[in-house]
Structure formats: structure tokens, C-alpha cells
Write a protein that holds these residues in place. Structure first.
Motif, PDB file in Angstrom:
ATOM      1  N   ALA A  31       0.839  -1.207   0.000  1.00  0.00           N
ATOM      2  CA  ALA A  31       0.000   0.000   0.000  1.00  0.00           C
ATOM      3  C   ALA A  31       0.869   1.251   0.000  1.00  0.00           C
ATOM      4  CB  ALA A  31      -0.934  -0.016   1.202  1.00  0.00           C
ATOM      5  N   ALA A  32       1.899   1.279   0.867  1.00  0.00           N
ATOM      6  CA  ALA A  32       2.782   2.443   0.942  1.00  0.00           C
ATOM      7  C   ALA A  32       3.966   2.300  -0.001  1.00  0.00           C
ATOM      8  CB  ALA A  32       3.276   2.630   2.366  1.00  0.00           C
ATOM      9  N   ARG A  33       4.024   1.208  -0.717  1.00  0.00           N
ATOM     10  CA  ARG A  33       5.106   0.910  -1.662  1.00  0.00           C
ATOM     11  C   ARG A  33       6.486   1.056  -1.023  1.00  0.00           C
ATOM     12  NH1 ARG A  33       3.720   4.212  -6.845  1.00  0.00           N
ATOM     13  NH2 ARG A  33       2.981   5.683  -5.330  1.00  0.00           N
ATOM     14  N   ARG A  34       6.653   0.328   0.088  1.00  0.00           N
ATOM     15  CA  ARG A  34       7.948   0.284   0.757  1.00  0.00           C
ATOM     16  C   ARG A  34       8.263  -1.166   1.070  1.00  0.00           C
ATOM     17  NH1 ARG A  34       7.469   4.657  -0.477  1.00  0.00           N
ATOM     18  NH2 ARG A  34       7.621   6.603   0.658  1.00  0.00           N
ATOM     19  N   PHE A  35       9.548  -1.476   1.055  1.00  0.00           N
ATOM     20  CA  PHE A  35       9.982  -2.816   1.393  1.00  0.00           C
ATOM     21  C   PHE A  35      10.980  -2.699   2.536  1.00  0.00           C
ATOM     22  CE2 PHE A  35      12.750  -6.586   0.039  1.00  0.00           C
ATOM     23  CZ  PHE A  35      12.068  -7.429   0.887  1.00  0.00           C
ATOM     24  N   TYR A  36      10.641  -3.305   3.654  1.00  0.00           N
ATOM     25  CA  TYR A  36      11.520  -3.209   4.823  1.00  0.00           C
ATOM     26  C   TYR A  36      12.223  -4.535   5.040  1.00  0.00           C
ATOM     27  CZ  TYR A  36       8.639   0.866   5.780  1.00  0.00           C
ATOM     28  OH  TYR A  36       7.977   2.058   5.683  1.00  0.00           O
ATOM     29  N   PHE A  37      13.544  -4.472   5.186  1.00  0.00           N
ATOM     30  CA  PHE A  37      14.309  -5.675   5.494  1.00  0.00           C
ATOM     31  C   PHE A  37      15.316  -5.300   6.569  1.00  0.00           C
ATOM     32  CE2 PHE A  37      17.564  -8.882   4.913  1.00  0.00           C
ATOM     33  CZ  PHE A  37      16.813 -10.029   4.809  1.00  0.00           C
ATOM     34  N   PHE A  38      14.948  -5.569   7.813  1.00  0.00           N
ATOM     35  CA  PHE A  38      15.755  -5.179   8.967  1.00  0.00           C
ATOM     36  C   PHE A  38      16.124  -3.697   8.866  1.00  0.00           C
ATOM     37  CE2 PHE A  38      15.963  -9.757   8.703  1.00  0.00           C
ATOM     38  CZ  PHE A  38      15.713 -10.116  10.015  1.00  0.00           C
ATOM     39  N   PHE A  39      17.417  -3.366   8.760  1.00  0.00           N
ATOM     40  CA  PHE A  39      17.776  -1.939   8.771  1.00  0.00           C
ATOM     41  C   PHE A  39      17.675  -1.310   7.382  1.00  0.00           C
ATOM     42  CE2 PHE A  39      21.470  -4.476   7.989  1.00  0.00           C
ATOM     43  CZ  PHE A  39      22.157  -3.807   6.988  1.00  0.00           C
ATOM     44  N   ILE A  40      17.285  -2.095   6.380  1.00  0.00           N
ATOM     45  CA  ILE A  40      17.224  -1.569   5.015  1.00  0.00           C
ATOM     46  C   ILE A  40      15.784  -1.229   4.662  1.00  0.00           C
ATOM     47  CG2 ILE A  40      17.683  -2.080   2.591  1.00  0.00           C
ATOM     48  CD1 ILE A  40      19.688  -4.220   3.659  1.00  0.00           C
ATOM     49  N   GLU A  41      15.595  -0.048   4.083  1.00  0.00           N
ATOM     50  CA  GLU A  41      14.271   0.325   3.584  1.00  0.00           C
ATOM     51  C   GLU A  41      14.395   0.590   2.097  1.00  0.00           C
ATOM     52  OE1 GLU A  41      12.437   3.731   5.438  1.00  0.00           O
ATOM     53  OE2 GLU A  41      11.132   3.977   3.694  1.00  0.00           O
ATOM     54  N   ILE A  42      13.566  -0.081   1.315  1.00  0.00           N
ATOM     55  CA  ILE A  42      13.677   0.047  -0.136  1.00  0.00           C
ATOM     56  C   ILE A  42      12.442   0.745  -0.686  1.00  0.00           C
ATOM     57  CG2 ILE A  42      13.725  -1.271  -2.284  1.00  0.00           C
ATOM     58  CD1 ILE A  42      15.564  -3.211  -1.012  1.00  0.00           C
ATOM     59  N   TRP A  43      12.702   1.776  -1.519  1.00  0.00           N
ATOM     60  CA  TRP A  43      11.628   2.493  -2.196  1.00  0.00           C
ATOM     61  C   TRP A  43      11.381   1.835  -3.553  1.00  0.00           C
ATOM     62  CZ3 TRP A  43      10.083   8.107  -1.503  1.00  0.00           C
ATOM     63  CH2 TRP A  43      10.128   8.458  -0.147  1.00  0.00           C
ATOM     64  N   PRO A  44      10.209   2.129  -4.157  1.00  0.00           N
ATOM     65  CA  PRO A  44       9.884   1.431  -5.408  1.00  0.00           C
ATOM     66  C   PRO A  44      10.979   1.557  -6.470  1.00  0.00           C
ATOM     67  CG  PRO A  44       8.008   2.705  -4.667  1.00  0.00           C
ATOM     68  CD  PRO A  44       9.125   3.016  -3.723  1.00  0.00           C
ATOM     69  N   GLN A  45      11.575   2.761  -6.599  1.00  0.00           N
ATOM     70  CA  GLN A  45      12.574   2.932  -7.667  1.00  0.00           C
ATOM     71  C   GLN A  45      13.872   2.223  -7.340  1.00  0.00           C
ATOM     72  OE1 GLN A  45      11.540   5.201  -5.566  1.00  0.00           O
ATOM     73  NE2 GLN A  45      12.963   6.845  -5.221  1.00  0.00           N
ATOM     74  N   GLU A  46      13.981   1.680  -6.115  1.00  0.00           N
ATOM     75  CA  GLU A  46      15.184   0.933  -5.762  1.00  0.00           C
ATOM     76  C   GLU A  46      14.951  -0.571  -5.879  1.00  0.00           C
ATOM     77  OE1 GLU A  46      17.317   3.611  -2.422  1.00  0.00           O
ATOM     78  OE2 GLU A  46      15.408   2.760  -1.861  1.00  0.00           O
ATOM     79  N   PHE A  47      13.917  -0.911  -6.639  1.00  0.00           N
ATOM     80  CA  PHE A  47      13.561  -2.322  -6.763  1.00  0.00           C
ATOM     81  C   PHE A  47      14.673  -3.118  -7.429  1.00  0.00           C
ATOM     82  CE2 PHE A  47      10.823  -5.945  -7.882  1.00  0.00           C
ATOM     83  CZ  PHE A  47      10.221  -6.115  -6.654  1.00  0.00           C
ATOM     84  N   PHE A  48      15.648  -2.397  -8.053  1.00  0.00           N
ATOM     85  CA  PHE A  48      16.748  -3.123  -8.680  1.00  0.00           C
ATOM     86  C   PHE A  48      17.506  -3.968  -7.668  1.00  0.00           C
ATOM     87  CE2 PHE A  48      18.569   0.956  -7.448  1.00  0.00           C
ATOM     88  CZ  PHE A  48      19.755   0.567  -6.837  1.00  0.00           C
ATOM     89  N   PHE A  49      17.405  -3.615  -6.383  1.00  0.00           N
ATOM     90  CA  PHE A  49      18.041  -4.465  -5.366  1.00  0.00           C
ATOM     91  C   PHE A  49      17.436  -5.867  -5.410  1.00  0.00           C
ATOM     92  CE2 PHE A  49      19.160  -0.417  -3.227  1.00  0.00           C
ATOM     93  CZ  PHE A  49      20.517  -0.652  -3.125  1.00  0.00           C
ATOM     94  N   VAL A  50      16.128  -5.904  -5.577  1.00  0.00           N
ATOM     95  CA  VAL A  50      15.461  -7.209  -5.653  1.00  0.00           C
ATOM     96  C   VAL A  50      15.895  -7.935  -6.925  1.00  0.00           C
ATOM     97  CG1 VAL A  50      13.245  -8.375  -5.764  1.00  0.00           C
ATOM     98  CG2 VAL A  50      13.536  -6.380  -4.289  1.00  0.00           C
ATOM     99  N   ALA A  51      15.957  -7.159  -8.041  1.00  0.00           N
ATOM    100  CA  ALA A  51      16.434  -7.761  -9.288  1.00  0.00           C
ATOM    101  C   ALA A  51      17.851  -8.290  -9.088  1.00  0.00           C
ATOM    102  CB  ALA A  51      16.387  -6.728 -10.415  1.00  0.00           C
ATOM    103  N   GLY A  52      18.693  -7.514  -8.403  1.00  0.00           N
ATOM    104  CA  GLY A  52      20.064  -7.942  -8.145  1.00  0.00           C
ATOM    105  C   GLY A  52      20.106  -9.212  -7.317  1.00  0.00           C
ATOM    106  N   LEU A  53      19.226  -9.284  -6.320  1.00  0.00           N
ATOM    107  CA  LEU A  53      19.191 -10.502  -5.502  1.00  0.00           C
ATOM    108  C   LEU A  53      18.752 -11.700  -6.336  1.00  0.00           C
ATOM    109  CD1 LEU A  53      17.698  -9.238  -2.124  1.00  0.00           C
ATOM    110  CD2 LEU A  53      20.028  -9.998  -2.585  1.00  0.00           C
TER     111      LEU A  53
END
Lengths: 523, 289
Positions: free
Chosen positions: A83-105
Motif C-alpha cells: 500500500a505504501a510501496r515500501r519494502f523493509y528488510f531489517f535496517f534496510i528500507e527500499i523504495w519502489p525505484q530501488e527495486f533493482f536491489f530485488v532484481a540484483g538478488l
């Protein structure tokens, strides 16, 4: 008929007909032959229990880990907030335009699969694949309720009695409960877990939550309980893909027929009669434990997930017989081929056990055993290198990423507006991304075009070239900005300029190069 | 009956269908069972669907379906929901004055968005989708206002229109046709003077005589310095913005037989809240005062 104990040393002989024997390859369309895997015991089985514990533990418990991020952000350690288009992973917060991190993973996961497969074969399939893990879990339930392999075969073949009905209902009920728990755990990754659990139980959760749980319950139950090995054989693309990643130096589960053949059910008698006798006593333990229902002694097969339960079963038999372990073992195809050549004198004869064993029963020196060094061959090192490079790249991107960003949209309609004094005005929509959960006061500055003036719509600051702007924590702040160039300066060639934002306290900054449009006549 | 014709292929051991062409027999390889069952399931599903939802075309309209579903009803429900969700803001816009709306950032934002969509429906036909207007249609982005650029003045203009016959409070002004009153060379001289206020005139001699003609004929409405008058909607002739076209010839044409734009009064058509939203939107375009 089903259970014929026959003496071979002190080894129980099992009746286990493989689903896809070398003698009788199964046709494309055939009714499924039910598989009743016997429980294996040994080091690989223990390792599988451990993997199951760890993977299921991670899956079910992760959403319940809390992580304090202050008042502006949720306190769930791993959360995909759609809903808020955020991805939280412990101390990391990912915004939609940083989705390349997921692609990288995902790229890392791909290379990780290449790496693992080329090094130790289809370890993913045998140990870590959810299908494998959940089949194992479902088999635990099945064994608990219906008993061991023979009891299950009898129950399945027997008539429908009240006892059978009771057992079947109990089994499927528990399977479904596990399915619900699996689907339930999944939705907790997408919302605050304790809140969602409460509303879920109170029947007040969003319909999507119930739909997701229903779908995942169905897939878990159908795949893990009903379809089982058919998913691996017919549905899953990985076996096809992974097979292409193996080479002659990859570890595969191998029946070492160079020491096993000729197999004999009555080894002592046959040996006494002067026949050639190998280590395999044809007890079928390897086939009985196989969750895929194959006989590894028929050689490498698509169905084999290299879970190594047959190794455990065979090792147990070898122990009982007082023979060396490893009749079925993890081996590379090149080692296997070398040993086979030794046992058959390069293929000139049938397998001769005396060529591989000395007088004292130990293997001769020429026999090749698995050596860990083979894992560190160039192909594996290249995969590892690429995997590490992608990982380091992602890590660098994560550490150096901007937490303050500026996006500018130049008005296209109208492209420019002529003011009454002849000056020309352009409009820009400026979006300021404050990606930290704290309120900030940043400065927005116009750089270049010295005569231009800037005005923020709706703010009483008037004209100027630099303004302080308050931006909300973890939000995008939109500003409508008008830039005006006086008539006298319109003809000047240099009309490029930049918007610059800077956080005076942290010195984070971002610059956007913008254009200024004006009537053709003025140029 | 089938059993009588049963024939098993010798090579494969598979039953044949009994069809034969020149000695070639077709093996009976049935569909996988799951596939067949899926096919049956889709048939059952289709029957249920046809009962539950509108499906069979009849002479005038399709069957209704027992669930009573219709996509039109769905849209209506969605629109009702959307209206209900906006009700709070819409009510406040109806009850508040323009100043109060402008003072509340949240309400102002809502009015601006609502005004932007209302503009595309009602205003873009004349003023353009970007509100840039055209010859005879004012550009609403710039800072030049015939009748005033404050939110209340914009509201007044939209609500009652310009020279709109049916509205008692409409804004009216008319420029006399100087083609009947001045000689052609006098008109040309006046035009040259007006052009000289912002650009390069064709002849400085004409400008000199035009200056006096302007003072005598035009200054009463357009002001002594041609700065215009908002009470009368008289355009400022000393700025860079030309409503009826740029250049001396355009000024001559307008003097000879003036054209007067007409804007409809919108209050009765679209209601007071939408007019307020439009006023806020137009004011936000960049030229609002």
C-alpha cells in the motif's frame, strides 16, 4: 506378496518396483503409480531434517520479528508494504525505484544456483526446494498416522473400513492445517503480523488475505500431499535447467556398479559356486526409500533429485553386511567412468570385482574416490566470482545510495507562458523524495541562468533563487515551481539551468538539469 | 458392442480406435484423465455461470442471471462510493467562501484537482487543454487579466460569464466600431501609436498624430497610458499580451469593427461548488493575483 523377507546376510529384502525402470520405461501417459517411501536413517537424512527445521523456521517465524524504526515506519523486521510501496528488510528500507536491489538478488540467486549446481549437483532439489521440504513434512504426518511403508501399502490396498476412513480423514485434515499455516505465514510478510492475525481470525481481514491463504493452502495441499513427485517430474522446469549446468565434475548420486555388479540375492551361495559376485545384494532398500520412486541403480535419471536417501539406506545395509560404505555415493561422472574402466579393463570385459579389490578386500590404489579439491575448479570459481561481484555491487549501491532525491517534470502544456511584461515563464513539477524517517528542512536552489527567478506556487515567499522547503519524513513532497526569465535576457544563448536540493545538516544533495522553453521568435 | 470390434495393435500392444485407412489403424491414445476432467469442469462451470450471470441474448435484452449482476450497476455503485468518499470536501467547498478554501491547504489541493478535471470538460473547448487560449480566447496562465485575477474576480467571471445574454450579473463591455467615426488614416495612426507602446511602429510620424487621437478616442476606456481598465474589461494595450492578435494590422481590424468574445455563465449549469473549484484551479495556473 508385498512383503517378502529374504535372507541376504541379515538384510531384509524389500519389494520395490521403480516407477521408471530401465527394463520398462514408463510411457508418456500412464496412471500414476503410488510411491510409499520408506523412512531412511543416516547422515543425509539427518542433514535433511536440519535443513527442514531451518527453512521452515525462517519461513514461519520471520514475519514475527520486530524491528523498531520509530514512529514514522512499521516495526516489522521484514515487511513488503504494498500500500505504501515500501519494502523493509531489517535496517534496510527500499523504495519502489530501488527495486533493482530485488532484481540484483534474483541475479545472485540465479548465479547461486549455477554455482551450487556445478559444484555439488542438484543440492537445491534434494534439500532446500520448498517442494522437497513440504513433501518431507507431509510424509512425517503420513507416517505418524498410517504407519511405516508396509502398513501404508496394506492400508492403501485394503478395503475402505472405518479405521481406514478415520486415518485418511485425520491425515488430510492435518495436511490442510499445514496448508493453511503455510498460506497464513505468507500473508504476514505483507502486513503487520499480529494485527493481521487478529483481524484474520475475527474475519475482518481484507478479502485478498483470505484469497491468498486459500490459494496457498490449495497449492501446498495439492503439491505437497497429492501430487508430490509428479510436480518435480512433470511440472517443474528446474530439472531440465539444472541438468544443463552439470558437467562430468559435478557431484551426482551414483550407483557404483563397478563394485556392485553382478548383484546377487544369494551372494554366499553364488560365491561358493564360483560366480562373480558384487557388493549389491539386491535388497531394494535404495528404491524403497526413494521419494521419487526410482531405482538409482538404473543410472542417472531426470527424476533423481539427489536427496541421497538411497545413500543412507544402502550405507545401512553395507554396515550390516560388514562391507565398505559407498556402494551408492555422491561421485563425479569422471571418477565413476575411471573406476568403471578399471573394473572392466577399459570395457573389454564384464565387471570383475577382483580388479577393484585387493586380496584383503580393500579397494586397490587405482580406485578414485571423491576429492573435495575438485569443487574448486575454474567453472565453479568463475560462477563464484560473478556471484561475489554482483553481491559487492549491490552492497556498494546499498551503502552509497541517496536518501534525498529530486525528480523534475517540465510542464508540457503549456510549454511556456508569456507574461504581460514580455518575460517568459516555465512551470515545473518538482518531487522531493525524503527517504529517511525524519522531518527535514532542505534548500531548493536555482543554478545557472543568472537572471531567472523562481517562485513556488501556493507559498508566500515571492520570487527568489533559493528557498528552504520542509519535507515530511519518508514521503514524497510535490512542489509546483515557476521559473521566469525577463524579456531582455531571453535571447541569451545559455538557457540551461539546474535545480539543486541540499540538506544543510547532512550535506546530502541532488541536482537535476532542466531546460527552459521560450517562443521561437525570442530565440 | 465396442468389445466386438476391439483390436489391439501387435507392435505397441495398444488398443486401436477401430478406424482404418488402407490398413493403417489409429491407436487409441486417450487424453490424460486430468485434462478430460478439467474440460468437464469447465462445462459445469459454464452452466453455473450462465445461470448466475447475464448470458443468453433474448429478443430485447439478455437474461438477467440469478445473482442480478450488471456492469452498469457496478459502475453506478462505484460512482456512488467515489462521491461518498469526496462528500466531506465537496460539502465544505459548497459552504466555505473562496478565501476560506484558499486558506486551507488540504481543501485548496482538493479544489484544484477537482477544478482541473472540470476545466477539461467545460473550459478546454475554448481555452485549450493547457488553458493557453488562442486568438480571441484569453490565455489563463499569464498575469494579464481583463476582469481581474483575484480568486473572487475569477469566480465572478466564471459564474456569470462575459456578455452572456441570459445572466443579469454578466460582465458587459463594448468597444465602439471606429470604422464609422474615424477616417482610415486616423485609425492607422492610432494603431501605430498603440503598437509603439510595446513594439516598433511602422512610422514615427504616424505615432505622433496617433497619440492625440488615442487621447481623444481611446483613453476614456483604455486609460491615459493605455493601461486598460478592469471595471470595463478594457484590455491593457501597453503590455506584451494581445488578445485579438499582434501587430498594427490586427489593431486596425479591431478598431474598425471590434470583435467581442462571449463566455457563457456557468453557475446555473454546473453549480456553485464546481465554479469555486474552477476558480481555484484557474488561479493556481501561475498568473493568479
Amino acid at each position: 506378496m508385498l512383503h517378502q523377507p529374504a535372507q541376504a546376510g541379515s538384510v531384509e529384502r524389500l519389494e520395490a518396483e521403480p516407477v521408471n525402470a530401465a527394463r520398462h520405461r514408463r510411457p508418456l501417459y500412464e496412471k500414476r503409480r503410488k510411491i510409499f517411501p520408506k523412512r531412511a536413517e543416516g547422515r543425509f537424512r539427518r542433514f535433511k531434517w536440519l535443513v527442514m527445521l531451518v527453512t521452515l523456521g525462517i519461513y514461519y517465524l520471520t514475519p514475527w520479528i520486530r524491528w523498531d524504526r520509530g514512529a514514522h515506519a512499521p516495526d516489522q523486521a521484514v515487511l513488503i508494504d504494498l500500500a505504501a510501496r515500501r519494502f523493509y528488510f531489517f535496517f534496510i528500507e527500499i523504495w519502489p525505484q530501488e527495486f533493482f536491489f530485488v532484481a540484483g538478488l534474483l541475479v545472485m540467486a540465479g548465479f547461486g544456483l549455477f554455482l551450487v549446481t556445478s559444484a555439488v549437483g542438484r543440492a537445491w532439489c534434494g534439500y532446500a526446494c520448498p517442494q522437497t521440504v513440504w513433501i518431507d513434512l507431509y510424509l512425517v504426518i503420513e507416517r505418524f498416522i498410517e504407519g511405516g511403508r508396509n502398513a501404508r501399502i496394506r492400508l492403501d490396498a485394503g478395503p475402505w473400513t472405518l479405521d481406514k476412513l478415520r486415518k485418511r480423514v485425520a491425515k488430510h485434515a492435518i495436511w490442510l492445517v499445514i496448508g493453511v499455516a503455510t498460506g497464513g505465514a505468507w500473508i504476514f510478510y505483507f502486513a503487520d503480523a499480529p494485527t493481521l492475525l487478529k483481524s484474520f481470525v475475527a474475519l475482518q481481514a481484507p478479502p485478498a488475505a483470505y484469497m491468498t491463504v486459500a490459494i496457498l493452502t490449495a497449492t501446498t495441499y495439492v503439491f505437497g500431499g497429492l501430487m508430490r513427485e509428479q510436480v518435480c517430474t512433470y511440472v517443474c522446469p528446474w530439472p531440465r535447467i539444472q541438468a544443463a549446468m552439470l558437467d562430468e565434475s559435478s557431484l551426482v548420486v551414483t550407483y557404483n556398479d563397478w563394485r556392485g555388479e553382478t548383484r546377487s540375492r544369494h551372494a554366499k551361495k553364488a560365491a561358493a559356486a564360483g560366480e562373480v559376485v558384487g557388493d549389491c545384494v539386491d535388497c531394494n532398500a535404495c528404491g524403497a526409500v526413494c521419494p521419487m520412486g526410482i531405482d538409482i541403480r538404473d543410472g542417472q535419471q531426470l527424476e533423481c533429485i539427489t536427496c541421497a536417501l538411497c545413500i543412507d539406506a544402502c550405507d545401512g545395509v553395507m554396515d550390516k553386511l560388514g562391507r565398505e560404505r559407498g556402494l551408492i555415493s555422491y561421485a563425479t561422472l569422471s571418477d565413476y567412468a575411471a573406476n568403471m574402466a578399471l573394473a572392466t579393463d577399459g570395457g573389454a570385459t564384464a565387471i570383475e570385482p577382483r580388479r577393484v579389490r585387493g586380496a584383503n578386500g580393500a579397494f586397490v590404489d587405482g580406485i578414485r574416490h571423491f576429492d573435495w579439491r575438485i569443487i574448486f575448479r575454474p567453472r565453479v570459481l568463475v560462477y563464484f566470482g560473478v556471484w561475489v561481484l554482483v553481491g559487492l555491487g549491490l552492497l556498494y549501491a546499498l551503502v552509497s545510495r541517496d536518501r534525498l532525491e529530486l525528480n523534475v517534470l517540465h510542464d508540457r502544456n503549456p510549454q511556456y507562458v508569456v507574461e504581460s511584461d514580455g518575460s517568459v515563464r516555465n512551470g515545473y513539477m518538482i518531487k522531493l523524495l525524503n527517504m529517511i524517517p525524519e522531518q527535514r528542512r532542505i534548500t531548493l536552489t536555482l543554478e545557472g541562468m543568472p537572471s531567472a527567478q523562481m517562485r513556488i506556487a501556493g507559498q508566500a515567499q515571492g520570487d527568489g533563487r533559493s528557498f528552504p522547503v520542509a519535507v515530511d519524513p519518508d514521503k514524497v513532497t510535490s512542489l509546483k515551481v515557476f521559473v521566469t526569465v525577463p524579456k531582455a535576457k531571453l535571447l541569451e544563448a545559455e538557457q540551461g539551468f539546474s535545480f539543486r536540493v541540499e540538506d544543510p545538516s547532512s550535506h546530502e544533495r541532488d541536482v537535476y538539469r532542466a531546460n527552459f522553453n521560450q517562443p521561437a521568435a525570442a530565440r | 458392442m465396442a468389445d466386438r470390434h476391439k483390436h489391439v495393435d501387435e507392435v505397441s500392444g495398444v488398443e486401436t480406435t477401430g478406424h482404418e485407412w488402407d490398413g493403417i489403424r489409429e491407436l487409441n491414445s486417450p487424453m490424460p484423465r486430468w485434462w478430460v476432467y478439467t474440460f468437464y469442469a469447465t462445462i459445469v462451470w459454464a452452466i453455473g455461470y450462465a445461470i448466475a450471470y447475464p448470458s443468453w441474448p433474448m429478443s430485447t435484452e439478455a437474461t438477467k442471471g440469478v445473482l442480478g449482476y450488471s456492469s452498469r450497476a457496478e459502475v453506478t455503485a462505484e460512482l456512488t462510493d467515489a462521491k461518498a468518499a469526496q462528500a466531506g470536501n465537496v460539502d465544505r467547498i459548497a459552504s466555505d467562501t473562496i478565501e476560506e478554501i484558499m486558506a486551507d491547504p488540504q481543501l485548496r489541493q482538493f479544489a484544484m484537482s477537482a477544478g482541473a478535471s472540470a476545466f477539461k470538460v467545460n473550459c478546454a473547448q475554448c481555452h485549450g487543454s493547457g488553458a493557453t487560449g488562442g486568438k480571441g480566447f484569453p490565455n489563463l496562465n499569464d498575469d494579464d487579466w481583463l476582469w481581474g485575477g483575484k480568486p473572487e474576480q475569477i469566480y465572478q467571471t466564471i459564474a456569470h460569464g462575459i456578455r452572456h445574454a441570459g445572466d443579469g450579473e454578466t460582465r458587459v463591455s463594448e468597444m465602439p466600431a471606429f470604422g464609422d467615426m474615424l477616417a482610415p488614416e486616423e485609425i492607422r495612426a492610432t494603431a501605430a501609436y498603440v503598437a509603439s507602446l510595446t513594439g516598433t511602429p511602422s512610422s514615427s510620424a504616424l505615432v505622433e498624430s496617433g497619440k492625440q487621437l488615442f487621447a481623444d478616442n481611446c483613453a476614456s476606456c483604455h486609460g491615459a497610458d493605455a493601461e486598460g481598465s478592469r471595471e470595463m474589461g478594457a484590455p491593457n494595450l501597453a503590455d506584451a499580451i494581445w488578445l485579438k492578435g499582434e501587430g498594427e494590422q490586427a489593431i486596425v481590424d479591431q478598431m474598425r469593427s471590434p470583435k467581442h468574445g462571449v463566455m457563457p455563465a456557468w453557475l446555473q449549469r454546473i453549480g456553485d461548488p464546481v465554479v469555486k473549484e474552477l476558480a481555484v484551479f484557474v488561479h493556481s495556473l501561475g498568473g493568479g493575483e
